[in-house]
Scaffold this active site. Sequence first.
Site, mmCIF file in Angstrom:
data_model
loop_
_atom_site.group_PDB
_atom_site.id
_atom_site.type_symbol
_atom_site.label_atom_id
_atom_site.label_comp_id
_atom_site.label_asym_id
_atom_site.label_seq_id
_atom_site.Cartn_x
_atom_site.Cartn_y
_atom_site.Cartn_z
ATOM 1 N N ASN A 12 -19.790 -2.036 -66.902
ATOM 2 C CA ASN A 12 -20.692 -1.438 -65.911
ATOM 3 C C ASN A 12 -21.537 -2.572 -65.329
ATOM 4 O O ASN A 12 -22.446 -3.066 -65.984
ATOM 5 C CB ASN A 12 -21.580 -0.392 -66.609
ATOM 6 C CG ASN A 12 -22.666 0.151 -65.690
ATOM 7 O OD1 ASN A 12 -22.628 -0.077 -64.480
ATOM 8 N ND2 ASN A 12 -23.627 0.863 -66.264
ATOM 9 N N LYS A 14 -23.623 -2.470 -62.994
ATOM 10 C CA LYS A 14 -24.934 -2.013 -62.483
ATOM 11 C C LYS A 14 -25.131 -2.594 -61.076
ATOM 12 O O LYS A 14 -24.147 -2.767 -60.363
ATOM 13 C CB LYS A 14 -26.046 -2.387 -63.459
ATOM 14 C CG LYS A 14 -25.735 -1.887 -64.881
ATOM 15 C CD LYS A 14 -26.866 -1.956 -65.834
ATOM 16 C CE LYS A 14 -26.409 -1.424 -67.195
ATOM 17 N NZ LYS A 14 -27.483 -1.386 -68.179
ATOM 18 N N HIS A 104 -25.930 8.091 -66.450
ATOM 19 C CA HIS A 104 -26.421 6.884 -67.118
ATOM 20 C C HIS A 104 -27.940 7.002 -67.286
ATOM 21 O O HIS A 104 -28.622 7.544 -66.415
ATOM 22 C CB HIS A 104 -26.066 5.646 -66.293
ATOM 23 C CG HIS A 104 -26.266 4.373 -67.051
ATOM 24 N ND1 HIS A 104 -27.510 3.815 -67.224
ATOM 25 C CD2 HIS A 104 -25.398 3.569 -67.710
ATOM 26 C CE1 HIS A 104 -27.389 2.718 -67.968
ATOM 27 N NE2 HIS A 104 -26.112 2.552 -68.272
ATOM 28 N N GLU A 106 -30.211 5.004 -66.818
ATOM 29 C CA GLU A 106 -30.988 4.431 -65.707
ATOM 30 C C GLU A 106 -31.104 5.422 -64.556
ATOM 31 O O GLU A 106 -32.103 5.443 -63.839
ATOM 32 C CB GLU A 106 -30.355 3.101 -65.265
ATOM 33 C CG GLU A 106 -30.650 2.005 -66.290
ATOM 34 C CD GLU A 106 -29.576 0.940 -66.418
ATOM 35 O OE1 GLU A 106 -28.724 0.820 -65.521
ATOM 36 O OE2 GLU A 106 -29.582 0.225 -67.450
ATOM 37 N N GLU A 174 -25.027 5.852 -75.436
ATOM 38 C CA GLU A 174 -25.826 4.657 -75.170
ATOM 39 C C GLU A 174 -27.279 4.931 -75.528
ATOM 40 O O GLU A 174 -28.022 5.510 -74.721
ATOM 41 C CB GLU A 174 -25.745 4.285 -73.683
ATOM 42 C CG GLU A 174 -24.363 3.947 -73.201
ATOM 43 C CD GLU A 174 -24.398 3.034 -71.981
ATOM 44 O OE1 GLU A 174 -23.797 1.972 -72.037
ATOM 45 O OE2 GLU A 174 -25.057 3.388 -70.983
ATOM 46 N N GLY A 180 -29.746 -3.331 -72.791
ATOM 47 C CA GLY A 180 -30.341 -4.537 -72.222
ATOM 48 C C GLY A 180 -31.447 -5.140 -73.069
ATOM 49 O O GLY A 180 -32.220 -5.969 -72.593
ATOM 50 N N SER A 220 -26.160 -3.404 -75.539
ATOM 51 C CA SER A 220 -26.179 -4.778 -76.070
ATOM 52 C C SER A 220 -24.881 -5.161 -76.795
ATOM 53 O O SER A 220 -24.917 -5.877 -77.795
ATOM 54 C CB SER A 220 -27.395 -4.986 -76.979
ATOM 55 O OG SER A 220 -28.593 -4.799 -76.244
HETATM 56 P P1 13P Z 1 -26.190 -3.723 -71.850
HETATM 57 O O1 13P Z 1 -24.800 -4.023 -72.367
HETATM 58 O O2 13P Z 1 -26.688 -4.733 -70.865
HETATM 59 O O3 13P Z 1 -27.140 -3.451 -72.968
HETATM 60 O O4 13P Z 1 -26.079 -2.353 -71.008
HETATM 61 C C1 13P Z 1 -25.457 -1.269 -71.558
HETATM 62 C C2 13P Z 1 -25.257 -0.259 -70.486
HETATM 63 O O5 13P Z 1 -26.185 0.336 -70.007
HETATM 64 C C3 13P Z 1 -23.882 -0.017 -70.019
HETATM 65 O O6 13P Z 1 -23.817 1.120 -69.227
#
Ligand code: 13P
Length: 262
Positions: A12, A14, A104, A106, A174, A180, A220
């Site tokens: 992903n 983003k 997601h 976010e 997640e 992150g 992560s």
């Molecule tokens: P990270 O791998 O940067 O922690 O992000 C995970 C994520 O949100 C994947 O959709």
Amino acid sequence: MTTERVPFIAGNWKMNLDHQQAIALVQKLAWTLRDANHDYSKTEVAVFPPFTDLRTVQTLIDAEKFELTLGAQDLSQHDSGAYTGDVSGAFLRKLEVKYVIIGHSERRMYHAENDELIQAKVAAAFRHDLVPVICVGETLEELEEQGQSFIPVQQIKAALANHSQVGEFIVAYEPVWAIGTGQVATPEQAAEVAVAIRTAIAQTLTPEIAEKTRILYGGSVKAANVAGFLKSPEVDGVLVGGASLQVEEFSGIARFLKHLAL
Ligand code: 13P
């Protein structure tokens, strides 16, 4: 992982990489995996670029006959009409997009997406023959108050309720506190929540559907920790954010089987 469900490694991106940067990354990724004799029938590898990159990446995959699969990061719950800024599942399907991330954290956080909207988006994905990658996960506060499985189970039940048509889907667990942050869940935590999610799918839909649904871990994930998650028969892949922007790291994740003494 089990041998019945093909492991799914998803990147992903983003809001990173424009369409030109996307070409460079996808080419390098495909070549790196080709050099490593990657067997896509044993481990599926998918990229989820921003909307503006999709046409470019699709053309590249098509022209070069890359075996990478393509996903989008969101879609509209509507099919067409006066919804400025939204993108229809029909348009994604036309671009040979196979997967679409829905819910997601976010988007739940920054776009106030709630369970009702996420359910409508899942319905839209099914209508357009897209495979939704439904994201669920608890915040640190929710983890402390309710334990780790409560929120993911509630969210998946809501996302899967009341559909007149159900197609293939994937679930990504997640934990918000692991995204992150470098603060990764343990493989045991991921496996425990995956079991709870599979049970919830069996209750909401059928045990047969639950059995064949791939459940991923995200948060992560790096090449150095991926094997721990996939060692469990409950975890069928990973959804990778930051590390999917680095070819060496992401191809290392895709080649997790190398780290598993099978
Ligand atoms: P990270 O791998 O940067 O922690 O992000 C995970 C994520 O949100 C994947 O959709």
